[in-house]
Design an enzyme around this catalytic site. Structure first.
Site, PDB file in Angstrom:
ATOM      1  N   ILE A  57       0.807  -1.216   0.000  1.00  0.00           N
ATOM      2  CA  ILE A  57       0.000   0.000   0.000  1.00  0.00           C
ATOM      3  C   ILE A  57       0.847   1.276   0.000  1.00  0.00           C
ATOM      4  CG2 ILE A  57      -1.933   1.153   1.182  1.00  0.00           C
ATOM      5  CD1 ILE A  57      -2.556  -1.614  -0.099  1.00  0.00           C
ATOM      6  N   GLY A  58       2.125   1.155   0.283  1.00  0.00           N
ATOM      7  CA  GLY A  58       2.972   2.333   0.146  1.00  0.00           C
ATOM      8  C   GLY A  58       4.070   2.431   1.176  1.00  0.00           C
ATOM      9  N   GLU A  75     -15.248   9.133   5.383  1.00  0.00           N
ATOM     10  CA  GLU A  75     -15.520   9.878   6.619  1.00  0.00           C
ATOM     11  C   GLU A  75     -16.035  11.286   6.353  1.00  0.00           C
ATOM     12  OE1 GLU A  75     -11.523  11.338   8.529  1.00  0.00           O
ATOM     13  OE2 GLU A  75     -11.517   9.165   8.504  1.00  0.00           O
ATOM     14  N   HIS A  99      -3.161  -4.462  11.220  1.00  0.00           N
ATOM     15  CA  HIS A  99      -3.378  -3.870  12.538  1.00  0.00           C
ATOM     16  C   HIS A  99      -3.082  -4.877  13.647  1.00  0.00           C
ATOM     17  CE1 HIS A  99      -4.878  -0.329  10.615  1.00  0.00           C
ATOM     18  NE2 HIS A  99      -5.675  -1.070   9.878  1.00  0.00           N
TER      19      HIS A  99
HETATM   20  N1  GLN Z   1       0.162   5.080   1.266  1.00  0.00           N
HETATM   21  C1  GLN Z   1      -0.143   5.187   2.655  1.00  0.00           C
HETATM   22  C2  GLN Z   1       0.705   4.209   3.459  1.00  0.00           C
HETATM   23  O1  GLN Z   1       0.988   3.160   2.994  1.00  0.00           O
HETATM   24  C3  GLN Z   1      -1.597   4.928   2.909  1.00  0.00           C
HETATM   25  C4  GLN Z   1      -1.957   5.159   4.343  1.00  0.00           C
HETATM   26  C5  GLN Z   1      -3.426   4.999   4.644  1.00  0.00           C
HETATM   27  O2  GLN Z   1      -4.120   4.275   3.999  1.00  0.00           O
HETATM   28  N2  GLN Z   1      -3.919   5.664   5.640  1.00  0.00           N
HETATM   29  O3  GLN Z   1       1.074   4.473   4.573  1.00  0.00           O
HETATM   30 ZN    ZN Z   2      -4.975   2.251   4.559  1.00  0.00          ZN
END
Ligand code: GLN
Ligand code: ZN
Length: 755
Positions: free
Chosen positions: A429-430, A603, A692
């Protein structure tokens, strides 16, 4: 005009320097004891009461303070703590401090209560759990203690409680019990609390019923009157406080409640005043929420005054109270120490302390303050009328700027060819682990202890190392790891014109967690590329596709304090335009995959269903404005970290991102059924690793999640990735988990090839 009564609904708890945060964390870590924590808490509470008294506020709240959360306090107050915390109720915050915090924060034997957003704010509360076995045994100790503590300072406060119906509605049933059926027992507990307050000498109480500004089911609407008739039997003046929006179709219910006063939000919903004035029965007081409790801008007195005048004209000055729109919990404490702001911004700001002054000036119609205020706003309007490059650019946009020239079906094969991806491509995701070392280097650089060159060199090494590890793991689309970023909004805000950062502008998010949102105070503009340097460096280190990583326009808006002189949609478009330029630069620099994160899209959803469509319309447009100028070969990703998509699925589809990744490991891919049902056409990466939790998912576990996903998706639609960014994880668990994830993806590919 005679002087009007003033009131405050709640004050921020953390303290100007986040004293409560540090006291809590030190207590939790065992460094300090219960007495140290309570001493800090009492001192903050005392200072804040005195401060409100000095500001000349006539009705000052108590019990607005909390060591963790007001909903948790309410559960303790009425003895509604869940069965798993033992049969007896917690028994006063003091006696049960350890268990009080366990309910909030988890302990080995007691899982924490769920946490969720407080209406449309960034505050999070603990969700009450309703079950048939609850005793509801009132424990007014802490409410009475707070009332008496204030009185020992010479301040007779108006205690604040969550209203019983809002409390019930904000909780969730854990055993299928209908929460409404608990109302009689709950009311008995409330009566006992009110009685204890009367005995302690209280004459007034504030009961917060913000649920009255939401869409209420008829059976809930119906119980308001009878519930309050029960409470009104106590010899106390009850003010029912509503905020965050218009009462709308609940106006009649609210106006006619058998209580002595009502508070309404005239910042969010000034249009409800006239209807309220017409509906309010004689004798009842109306508290006008006219100083914005949700944002940080100075109040324009002329506007507020015209509302006051209308109310006084109908009700007379005895029945009108002047107040902030809601509790000041959602704004920082005091702007006085802000000496690093861009020119002109300090004068525009109003934090909690300043807002109380505004309330007083409005109640007294202070001539000098009014003249200065009018002159100031005239000047602001003159400045706002000056031409702006950004606004001109926005005005020139046409329909075609909001959509990609080719449809997804045409883009997909071009992207597949350009990126050489296998089926079920793997990615992340990054962010990758922000280790202690990454954080301490950044801190040292910020303090000037290491120079730019040394810091850059460190970041290059961290990035290169992260890429090596991803290649070794066999991931298909790589990321640079985001080591240069502190926070996904702040990083962009610091590089965009129109953003400012405060020193002490902290706002409580939950428990001891505070955020310091950037302040968008002027037109947003990108003076130069923001992420190209790092993406380019990262791409130069690998032959695999490198994913560019940006935060989306709606998320940047949601997590900032925003201007109130132009619509939010317009600010969002300005941010989108800056991101569009960034994306074009990334593409030119050879980045073929670009992810635009929108974790805050959902949100931002308004409180009323009738307002969803308008919001989603501009939110989707903003995303499309940012992402639609790229070539068809360039693959646009988005990411959202939640699974409840039902209500917004059509909007998600309308984003037209080529790939969306989202959380779903915990919900076992449940959301994919919705995607399937709605015929979502583009590619999806449902998270297969719940980041998480600290555990490493096995290859088999990931494999079975992927099998489940394939029941709802076409093979070409499925991507393989974790639930969210890996910033908070450690390297060993990260590598172990990703290794299992990649192995599972390969195994599924082989199975598919055999079919
Ligand atoms: N690109 C961000 C990360 O990987 C995405 C964070 C998020 O989804 N809040 O940290
Ligand atoms: Zn996220």
């Amino acid at each position: 005009m005679s002087v009007l009564t003033t009131a405050n609904l709640g004050f921020p708890r953390m303290g100007l320097h986040r004293e409560l945060k540090f006291a809590l964390e030190s207590f939790w870590s065992g460094k300090t004891g219960e007495d140290d924590l309570l001493a800090v808490a009492r001192d903050l509470r005392r200072r804040h009461w005195l401060l409100q008294q000095q500001a000349g506020i006539s009705i000052i709240p108590s019990n607005d303070f909390s060591l963790y959360d007001q909903l948790l306090d309410a559960m303790v107050l009425v003895g509604a703590t869940p069965a798993r915390y033992g049969d007896s109720h917690v028994g006063g915050v003091r006696a049960g401090l350890r268990r009080y915090f366990d309910m909030a924060r988890n302990s080995a034997e007691q899982p924490a209560l769920e946490m969720t957003k407080w209406f449309d704010t960034n505050y999070h509360y603990l969700v009450p759990e309703w079950s048939a076995g609850l005793h509801f045994q009132a424990d007014p100790t802490s409410v009475v203690e707070a009332f008496e503590a204030a009185r020992s300072l010479g301040i007779t406060t108006r205690p604040v409680l969550i209203g019983p119906i809002t409390l019930l509605l904000l909780g969730k049933s854990v055993d299928g019990i209908e929460p409404l059926s608990l109302l009689p027992k709950l009311l008995t507990a409330y009566e006992a609390v009110l009685r204890a307050l009367v005995e302690a000498g209280a004459t007034q109480v504030q009961l917060d019923e913000p649920m009255l500004v939401t869409d209420l089911a008829p059976e809930w609407k119906r119980v308001y009157d009878t519930a309050y008739a029960v409470l009104a039997m106590q010899p106390l003046q009850i003010t029912v406080a509503t905020y965050f929006g218009t009462l709308g179709d609940n106006l009649e219910v609210a106006a006619t409640l058998p209580v002595s006063g009502l508070h309404i939000d005239l910042v969010r919903a000034p249009e409800q005043l006239d209807a309220m004035l017409a509906a309010l029965p004689p004798e009842k007081t109306l508290s006008l929420g006219i100083v914005d409790g949700r944002n940080i801008w100075r109040t324009e007195y002329a506007v507020a005054k015209s509302l006051i005048d209308r109310a006084v004209g109908v009700l007379g000055s005895q029945r009108v109270v002047v107040a902030p729109s809601c509790s000041l919990l959602h704004v920082p404490v005091d702007k006085t120490g802000e000496d690093k702001l861009p020119k002109g911004l300090f004068e525009r700001l109003s934090f909690a302390v300043q807002k109380l002054d505004e309330v007083r000036y409005l109640a007294t119609a202070d001539a000098q303050a009014f003249a200065a205020n009018a002159a100031y706003f005239d000047e602001q309007r003159r400045l706002a009328a000056e031409p702006s490059l950004v606004r001109e650019k926005l005005a020139r946009l046409s329909e075609t700027d909001f959509s990609r020239p080719q449809a997804y079906a045409e883009r997909a094969p071009l992207q597949r060819a350009a990126l050489h991806l296998p089926l079920l491509p793997t990615t992340t995701i990054g962010s990758f682990p922000q280790t202690q070392e990454v954080r301490s280097r950044r801190a040292a650089w910020r303090k000037g202890q290491i120079d730019d060159a040394a810091y850059e060199k460190f970041l290059e090494e961290a990035t290169a190392d992260c890429i090596r590890r991803q290649e070794e793991l066999g991931l298909d689309v790589l990321v640079h790891g985001e080591f240069e970023r502190n926070d996904m909004v702040e990083y962009f805000g610091e590089q965009l014109d129109g953003f400012a950062f405060t020193r002490n502008g902290w706002v409580q998010s939950y428990g001891s967690r505070c955020v310091k949102p950037p302040v968008i105070y002027a037109d947003v503009h990108r003076p130069e590329p923001m992420t190209v340097r790092w993406s380019k460096f990262a791409q130069s280190r690998t032959s695999k596709p490198m994913k560019g990583m940006l935060t989306g326009p709606v998320t940047i808006l949601q997590w900032s304090f925003v201007r109130n002189d132009i619509p939010e949609s317009e600010t969002t478009f300005q941010i989108a335009l800056a991101l569009r330029e960034e994306i074009e630069d990334l593409e030119r620099a050879g980045i073929g995959v670009i992810q635009v994160d929108e974790p805050a899209l959902r949100e931002g959803l308004p409180l009323r269903k009738s307002e969803y469509a308008a919001y989603l319309d501009w939110a989707v447009k903003a995303f499309r404005l940012a992402t639609s100028s790229v070539k068809p070969e360039t693959q646009v990703h988005t990411h959202m970290c939640y699974a409840e998509f039902e209500t917004i699925l059509p909007a998600i589809a309308a984003l037209d991102a080529d790939v969306i990744s989202m959380e779903s490991a915990r919900s076992k891919m449940a959301l994919l059924r919705d995607f399937k049902a709605q015929g979502y056409p583009n590619e999806i990466g449902p998270g297969v690793w719940d980041i998480h939790a600290t555990r490493v998912p096995s290859q088999d576990e990931v494999h079975s999640l992927l099998d489940m996903a394939l029941e709802s998706l076409r093979t070409e639609q499925l991507w393989v990735n974790p639930d969210c960014g890996l910033k908070t994880r450690q390297w060993p668990e990260t590598e172990a988990s990703l290794r299992n994830m990649v192995a599972a993806a390969k195994a599924v590919r082989e199975e598919l090839a055999k079919k």
